[in-house]
Scaffold this active site. Structure first.
Site, mmCIF file in Angstrom:
data_model
loop_
_atom_site.group_PDB
_atom_site.id
_atom_site.type_symbol
_atom_site.label_atom_id
_atom_site.label_comp_id
_atom_site.label_asym_id
_atom_site.label_seq_id
_atom_site.Cartn_x
_atom_site.Cartn_y
_atom_site.Cartn_z
ATOM 1 N N TYR A 38 0.830 -1.208 0.000
ATOM 2 C CA TYR A 38 0.000 0.000 0.000
ATOM 3 C C TYR A 38 0.866 1.261 0.000
ATOM 4 O O TYR A 38 2.076 1.195 0.186
ATOM 5 C CB TYR A 38 -0.925 0.002 1.207
ATOM 6 C CG TYR A 38 -0.242 -0.270 2.537
ATOM 7 C CD1 TYR A 38 0.801 0.533 2.998
ATOM 8 C CD2 TYR A 38 -0.639 -1.339 3.350
ATOM 9 C CE1 TYR A 38 1.411 0.293 4.214
ATOM 10 C CE2 TYR A 38 -0.021 -1.592 4.560
ATOM 11 C CZ TYR A 38 0.996 -0.764 4.981
ATOM 12 O OH TYR A 38 1.610 -0.995 6.187
ATOM 13 N N SER A 89 7.624 0.843 9.215
ATOM 14 C CA SER A 89 7.473 -0.195 8.207
ATOM 15 C C SER A 89 6.194 -0.974 8.446
ATOM 16 O O SER A 89 5.636 -0.989 9.539
ATOM 17 C CB SER A 89 8.653 -1.156 8.265
ATOM 18 O OG SER A 89 8.516 -1.993 9.397
ATOM 19 N N LYS A 90 5.771 -1.589 7.381
ATOM 20 C CA LYS A 90 4.575 -2.405 7.407
ATOM 21 C C LYS A 90 4.735 -3.513 8.442
ATOM 22 O O LYS A 90 3.808 -3.856 9.168
ATOM 23 C CB LYS A 90 4.417 -2.991 6.011
ATOM 24 C CG LYS A 90 3.123 -3.655 5.742
ATOM 25 C CD LYS A 90 3.075 -3.996 4.265
ATOM 26 C CE LYS A 90 1.952 -4.959 3.984
ATOM 27 N NZ LYS A 90 1.798 -5.248 2.570
ATOM 28 N N ARG A 91 5.943 -4.064 8.491
ATOM 29 C CA ARG A 91 6.176 -5.206 9.362
ATOM 30 C C ARG A 91 5.976 -4.842 10.835
ATOM 31 O O ARG A 91 5.285 -5.532 11.566
ATOM 32 C CB ARG A 91 7.582 -5.769 9.130
ATOM 33 C CG ARG A 91 7.699 -7.225 9.414
ATOM 34 C CD ARG A 91 8.913 -7.858 8.722
ATOM 35 N NE ARG A 91 9.928 -6.900 8.310
ATOM 36 C CZ ARG A 91 10.938 -6.500 9.060
ATOM 37 N NH1 ARG A 91 11.072 -6.968 10.266
ATOM 38 N NH2 ARG A 91 11.817 -5.642 8.602
ATOM 39 N N GLY A 114 2.282 -2.275 10.887
ATOM 40 C CA GLY A 114 1.048 -2.742 10.255
ATOM 41 C C GLY A 114 0.329 -1.646 9.508
ATOM 42 O O GLY A 114 0.942 -0.771 8.890
#
Ligand code: GLU
Length: 491
Positions: A15, A246-248, A251
């Site tokens: 995204y 970060s996404k990690r 989320g």
């Protein structure tokens, strides 16, 4: 003066996140400010990591933020032949060469260099091949990569970054880097530069993580005889613990769509993102679109990393309190007609929209939105806290029931009397309602606060809210009377 051309080139492997959006916004602002153009380029050459869904999501998020582009989206994958052709041209010009060293050979050399503690750079074996040697290897069908011939000897790549100032990288610290893999695929460092040349980009405004590529890309530009753009590298966006967002680790909290779904007004969010690592000398925080474009300059970008105060586990502020406070400002202060479409969208999503709200009840609707927003932070509050105004099906907060109703036995008798008196009012205004309530408090010797808090809980199910007399008008005479009568059943 030549026309400014900036670009936003996301890799569609997820995204649009906070950092990407901020880069897009700075490029967009700079283009707007200078009367230039913004080019959207989807860098989708990594087929394994790219997805259609991600491309759609990124474009949707940009549109939501009202970031407009003048050209594109272009797709990098459609220009691979052009990237390879550029590498061939570089070979012909003598600025690049074919390297037949195998992976095993390279690994061995690197291992030796490590032991000797010398630089882990490619040693230039194939740079020195004669044309006969090259033809022989080619005739034998040996695979090869293409490497750029970096100038040797003293000297350096020197450029003036518009944020970080002069940056110098010595030639001796740049190895002859690979621009085409042995499978014929161009490397990103080449594709990105060739695309920027084709798109006639004048200003590369990107994250600081792109800085590692810049000296190499300047060498590519030079070797291809193309004008070198100006560079502006932006500091990174970090979380409060100074870790890269970060996404990690964070989320959805770092995804732009999360803010759309959680009641942020798009411009408020752009305003917030623009302040991540950029400021004016007077530290202003609220900018209309025109003001922001007017005030923006690349020089205002901070060299220090920006902090995005994500609060994953904070129930009160699910995100950066500053993002919330800026959103709150817009939500409460914009002309109510401007937030009407967003409130409507929320109510529709929650199945609480009544077509009359834009018809015969529109005046009431706008007035109610105006009254209740004085306590709200995000547009989703209209669905949660705003339920008693727009729906008959709203919960009664246990705390409000306990503290404001059940604790005061007398209310059981007072509510129906009050209902009768309010029902009898010919004109139901805040003043008239207040008069009735205060008079009753005096007559029955009730503390006005008890009556007021009790009525609020009975009529809205909530312990808090805007001024009660405004609340009564928003809920309306008929419903106030009904709800007061019904409240007797709580006891
Ligand atoms: N596609 C790269 C990214 O998403 C852009 C790098 C650049 O701006 O040059 O990180």
């Amino acid at each position: 003066m030549e026309e400014v051309r900036t670009r936003f080139p996301p890799s569609p492997s997820g995204y649009l996140h906070i950092g990407g959006a901020r880069t897009a916004i700075f490029n967009w602002l700079f283009a707007q400010k200078t009367g230039g153009k913004l080019i959207l380029r989807i860098e989708d050459t990594d087929a394994e990591r790219s997805s259609e869904e991600s491309i759609r999501g990124i474009i949707e998020s940009l549109k939501w933020l009202s970031i407009t582009w003048d050209e594109g989206p272009y797709f990098q994958s459609q220009f691979i032949n052009e990237h390879v052709a550029a590498a061939q041209k570089l070979i012909q010009l003598g600025h690049a060469y074919k390297c037949f060293c195998t992976k095993e050979e390279l690994d061995k050399k690197r291992e030796e260099a490590r032991k000797k503690k010398s630089a882990l750079q490619y040693d230039g074996t194939c740079r020195r091949l004669t044309s006969e040697e090259i033809s022989k290897k080619e005739a034998a069908g040996m695979p090869y990569t293409v490497r750029l011939k970096v100038p040797r000897g003293k000297g350096s790549v020197l450029f003036e970054d518009m944020v970080y100032g002069f940056i110098e990288k010595k030639y001796e610290d740049i190895e002859d880097f690979v621009i085409v893999r042995s499978n014929g695929r161009p490397l990103y460092v080449l594709s990105n530069a060739v695309d920027d040349i084709r798109d006639r980009i004048t200003h590369v405004i990107r994250g600081q993580d792109g800085l590692a590529n810049t000296p190499k890309q300047i060498l590519i530009y030079r070797a291809l005889g193309a004008p070198i753009p100006r560079f502006a590298h932006m500091s990174l966006t970090l979380d409060p613990k100074k870790a890269k967002i970060s996404k990690r680790t964070h989320g959805e909290l770092v995804a732009v769509h999360f803010y759309k779904e959680h009641g942020f007004l798009p411009w408020a969010f752009v305003n917030y993102l623009a302040l991540l690592g950029w400021s004016t000398s007077d530290s202003r925080e609220i900018f209309s679109k025109e003001d922001l474009i007017e005030a923006f300059s690349l020089e205002g970008i901070s060299r220090a990393n920006a902090i995005f105060d994500v609060r994953k586990d904070d129930p009160k502020f699910f995100t950066d309190p500053k993002a919330i406070s800026i959103n709150t400002h817009y939500l409460r202060n914009l002309p109510v007609e401007e937030i009407e479409p967003y409130v409507r969208a929320e109510l529709e999503k929650a199945g609480m929209w009544d077509p009359d709200f834009e018809g015969m009840k529109r005046d009431w609707f706008l007035h109610t939105v105006d009254v209740i927003r004085s306590r709200y932070h995000v547009t989703t509050d209209f669905v949660t806290l705003g339920r008693p105004y727009f729906s008959e099906d709203y919960p009664v907060e246990p705390k409000a029931l306990e503290k404001n109703i059940l604790k005061h036995e007398g209310l059981k008798a007072w509510f129906p009397i009050l209902a009768d008196r309010l029902e009898a009012l010919k004109t139901f205004t805040a003043e008239e309602a207040e008069h009735v309530i205060r008079e009753m408090a005096e007559e029955f010797e009730i503390k006005a606060g008890i009556l007021i808090n009790g009525i609020r809980a009975a009529v809205t199910g909530l312990a808090k809210g805007p001024g009660l007399f405004d609340v009564l008008i928003a809920v309306g005479q008929r419903r106030v009377v009904e709800r007061l009568r019904k409240a007797v059943t709580f006891f």
